[in-house]
Design a protein around this motif. Structure first.
Motif, PDB file in Angstrom:
ATOM      1  N   GLU A 130       8.729   6.484   9.683  1.00  0.00           N
ATOM      2  CA  GLU A 130       8.483   5.050   9.478  1.00  0.00           C
ATOM      3  C   GLU A 130       9.598   4.217  10.087  1.00  0.00           C
ATOM      4  OE1 GLU A 130       7.681   1.851   5.845  1.00  0.00           O
ATOM      5  OE2 GLU A 130       7.813   4.001   5.432  1.00  0.00           O
TER       6      GLU A 130
ATOM      7  N   LYS B 286       1.038   7.280  16.452  1.00  0.00           N
ATOM      8  CA  LYS B 286       0.796   6.816  15.086  1.00  0.00           C
ATOM      9  C   LYS B 286       0.654   5.292  15.048  1.00  0.00           C
ATOM     10  CE  LYS B 286       2.527   7.307  10.360  1.00  0.00           C
ATOM     11  NZ  LYS B 286       2.497   5.882   9.997  1.00  0.00           N
ATOM     12  N   LEU B 287       1.523   4.613  15.787  1.00  0.00           N
ATOM     13  CA  LEU B 287       1.461   3.155  15.828  1.00  0.00           C
ATOM     14  C   LEU B 287       0.167   2.676  16.480  1.00  0.00           C
ATOM     15  CD1 LEU B 287       5.159   2.462  16.863  1.00  0.00           C
ATOM     16  CD2 LEU B 287       4.145   1.989  14.636  1.00  0.00           C
ATOM     17  N   GLU B 288      -0.275   3.407  17.496  1.00  0.00           N
ATOM     18  CA  GLU B 288      -1.531   3.057  18.151  1.00  0.00           C
ATOM     19  C   GLU B 288      -2.694   3.234  17.183  1.00  0.00           C
ATOM     20  OE1 GLU B 288      -3.862   3.955  22.360  1.00  0.00           O
ATOM     21  OE2 GLU B 288      -2.674   5.542  21.428  1.00  0.00           O
ATOM     22  N   GLN B 289      -2.692   4.314  16.409  1.00  0.00           N
ATOM     23  CA  GLN B 289      -3.741   4.558  15.423  1.00  0.00           C
ATOM     24  C   GLN B 289      -3.770   3.457  14.359  1.00  0.00           C
ATOM     25  OE1 GLN B 289      -2.905   8.452  13.892  1.00  0.00           O
ATOM     26  NE2 GLN B 289      -3.611   9.521  15.742  1.00  0.00           N
ATOM     27  N   GLU B 290      -2.607   2.901  14.053  1.00  0.00           N
ATOM     28  CA  GLU B 290      -2.516   1.836  13.054  1.00  0.00           C
ATOM     29  C   GLU B 290      -2.852   0.469  13.633  1.00  0.00           C
ATOM     30  OE1 GLU B 290       1.441   2.135  11.587  1.00  0.00           O
ATOM     31  OE2 GLU B 290       1.099   4.019  10.534  1.00  0.00           O
TER      32      GLU B 290
ATOM     33  N   LEU C  19      -1.188  -1.133  16.044  1.00  0.00           N
ATOM     34  CA  LEU C  19       0.011  -1.926  16.276  1.00  0.00           C
ATOM     35  C   LEU C  19       0.465  -1.928  17.733  1.00  0.00           C
ATOM     36  CD1 LEU C  19       2.006  -0.787  13.117  1.00  0.00           C
ATOM     37  CD2 LEU C  19       0.748  -2.924  13.433  1.00  0.00           C
TER      38      LEU C  19
ATOM     39  N   LYS D 134      -1.801  -7.741  15.623  1.00  0.00           N
ATOM     40  CA  LYS D 134      -1.482  -7.241  14.283  1.00  0.00           C
ATOM     41  C   LYS D 134       0.009  -6.959  14.169  1.00  0.00           C
ATOM     42  CE  LYS D 134      -2.598  -3.483  11.042  1.00  0.00           C
ATOM     43  NZ  LYS D 134      -3.397  -2.247  10.839  1.00  0.00           N
TER      44      LYS D 134
ATOM     45  N   ARG E 160       3.727  -8.888  12.010  1.00  0.00           N
ATOM     46  CA  ARG E 160       4.737  -8.273  11.142  1.00  0.00           C
ATOM     47  C   ARG E 160       6.078  -8.976  11.253  1.00  0.00           C
ATOM     48  NH1 ARG E 160       3.108  -2.234  10.388  1.00  0.00           N
ATOM     49  NH2 ARG E 160       5.246  -1.940   9.691  1.00  0.00           N
TER      50      ARG E 160
END
Length: 212
Positions: free
Chosen positions: A5, A43-47, A49, A71, A75
């Motif tokens: 994270e 992971k960021l792409e999946q979220e 971002l 998105k 943040r």
């Protein structure tokens, strides 16, 4: 130990502050392998971002360069955006456009006095621009100043706009800030905005051309 994270947040911050970057570039900045960076990017792409675009280089195959999605942009804080937009709308409704202009003028004058007080102790342009970048960063603009040797000019870049939503509804805010910069440097440099978030740029950028 750095968590996944933490690394993801650092990637978002790096792209926000330095612009689009490839996996190898991000890996280098994070001190990890390209493969490690790609795992975090995935992971960021999946979220939702990050998204990639292909950039052609002078040689070799096109390279995937990663950018922040809307998105991800959300943040980074936009100071009290909804409240500010409501206040702008209410001011227009009650006092009209002229009343809103007077409100911006009052804010502008207060901001200008604050900047002049802080900058007046710096007669040298380089020190004054560096101090302005410090002041703007404290206000949430993620600002940085640098000298472009080839052009012989200074630049102030702002990688985030904490009042972007409000500025979209009242562009007088942006106009007032540019005017304040010009007033703060009127005897030292000509100031112009060369990149503008509200015109689709990734950041706002100001050029300071030294006066003879």
């Amino acid at each position: 130990m750095t968590t996944q994270e933490d690394s993801g947040e650092r990637i978002l911050y790096l792209i926000k502050s330095r612009g689009p970057a490839s996996a190898p570039e991000l890996g280098g900045m994070l001190g990890m392998t390209t493969m490690g960076a790609r795992q975090h990017i995935a992971k960021l792409e999946q979220e939702g971002l990050l998204y990639s675009v292909e950039e052609r280089k002078a040689r070799g195959r096109p390279v995937a360069v990663w950018r922040l999605t809307e998105k991800a942009q959300g943040r980074f804080p936009d100071s009290h955006a909804n409240l500010t937009v409501d206040l702008i709308a209410s001011t227009r409704e009650v006092f009209g456009e002229e009343g809103l202009d007077k409100l911006i003028e009052a804010r502008n004058a207060k901001q200008l006095q604050s900047y002049l007080t802080a900058l007046s102790v710096y007669p040298d342009v380089s020190d004054r621009i560096a101090k302005l970048a410090e002041l703007r960063s404290a206000e949430g603009y993620m600002a940085a100043a640098f000298f472009e040797q080839d052009e012989g000019v200074w630049y102030l870049v702002e990688n985030h706009c904490p009042v972007c939503v409000a500025a979209q509804h009242c562009q007088g805010l942006c106009r007032a800030e540019l005017q304040n910069f010009q007033r703060c440097f009127e005897e030292l440099a000509a100031v112009e905005r060369t990149e503008h978030v509200l015109k689709g740029a990734r950041r706002c950028c100001y050029r300071f051309t030294l006066k003879a």
